[in-house]
Design a protein around this motif. Sequence first.
Motif, PDB file in Angstrom:
ATOM      1  N   ASP A  11       0.823  -1.165   0.033  1.00  0.00           N
ATOM      2  CA  ASP A  11      -0.053  -0.116   0.082  1.00  0.00           C
ATOM      3  C   ASP A  11       0.804   1.314   0.145  1.00  0.00           C
ATOM      4  O   ASP A  11       0.174   2.321   0.551  1.00  0.00           O
ATOM      5  N   GLU A  12       2.105   1.204  -0.323  1.00  0.00           N
ATOM      6  CA  GLU A  12       3.117   2.250  -0.383  1.00  0.00           C
ATOM      7  C   GLU A  12       3.573   2.272  -1.925  1.00  0.00           C
ATOM      8  O   GLU A  12       4.134   1.323  -2.370  1.00  0.00           O
ATOM      9  N   ASP A 304       8.125   0.324   3.905  1.00  0.00           N
ATOM     10  CA  ASP A 304       8.269   0.205   2.511  1.00  0.00           C
ATOM     11  C   ASP A 304       8.730   1.590   1.772  1.00  0.00           C
ATOM     12  O   ASP A 304       8.244   2.639   2.196  1.00  0.00           O
TER      13      ASP A 304
HETATM   14 MG    MG Z   1       2.505  -0.461   4.351  1.00  0.00          MG
END
Ligand code: MG
Length: 346
Positions: A11-12, A304
Amino acid sequence: MRVLGLETSCDETGVALYDSEQGLLADALFSQIDLHRGYGGVVPELASRDHLKRLLPLIRQVLDKAKTSPADLHGIAYTAGPGLVGALLVGASCGKALAMAWGIPALGVHHMEGHLLAPMLEAAPPSFPCIALLVSGGHTQLVRIDAIGRYQLLGESLDDAAGEAFDKTAKLLGLNYPGGPEIARLALRGNLGRFVFPRPMTDRPGLDMSFSGLKTFTLNTWQNCVSAGDNSEQTRCDIALAFQQAVVETLAIKCQRALQQSGLKHLLIAGGVSANAALRERLAAMLQKTGGQVFYARPEFCTDNGAMIAYAGCQRLLAGQREDLKINVRARWPLAELPALEAEHG
Ligand code: MG
Ligand code: ATP
Ligand code: FE
């Protein structure tokens, strides 16, 4: 050699430019945390679509910041796994397409190798061999690193990863995602010793770990307090501190054991949980007593990011590693399957 790194495993969206002579030239990150918050976890399809939207603008931003044109690039590194397949495919196809258009090689990088090598981006990087504690949202492993690409798994969590335990514990205390920073923030105001949590599996030999029991222990402790009429902020802080202490202490005991067994004095910590200040302090104090040293990345490179992918990809490209035009990503990918990298690296 100048390498563009792309990270899209979860999610990055992370993009960075690393130069083997000049170091890190620029990096940029877009976190999708707000996008997924309402769902209580990462929604894979939303994640892929957002990577698609963010990736090219971030690449432009990084190239501009470093005053670098595509003609100055020697390669593109993208995260090929492990991670969410749809999310990985965005970075992989973008990396491959740009590399083809620009006439340079593209190379898939192992996300966990990226995490492991992130401390190499700091001013005083660790040297190998060393012991590494990889503590992230999906992994908790003790690894012996003999060289880049030569990783031996010494022990791991048999259930939840440490980061996952932070996230789940935070959720049941009514805190936001990601839970690690939230717990750490509350723990600062906690009273030490009001609650004492177990140190799972430290009374047994070996380097494996277990963190799912701590989450249950937290749930029971919190529910007991609530049913006794105490759901105060202070109690939440006291529980957060007890939980964090238990995780930190357990990890410290296992690290010490790995160092003793190997006779090594250098410990590297990587992954999101390595940003935890209490863990860093505890390990630094532990290693100071034995003349050892602990190494970690700056906090934004613990979670991340594109920089770790650019760095790892650059080392492999420098060593001559290449791949064909097929787009391969892997949801699961054991670190031990990576080829060793024999060439000198700087
Ligand atoms: Mg993340
Ligand atoms: P993996 O890398 O295993 O695929 P991931 O990419 O989701 O998983 P990371 O980005 O390395 O994991 O780290 C995210 C995790 O780190 C989350 O679980 C988060 O709660 C945790 N974390 C971040 N900061 C802290 C902190 N200060 N203290 C404890 N945990 C933290
Ligand atoms: Fe990660």
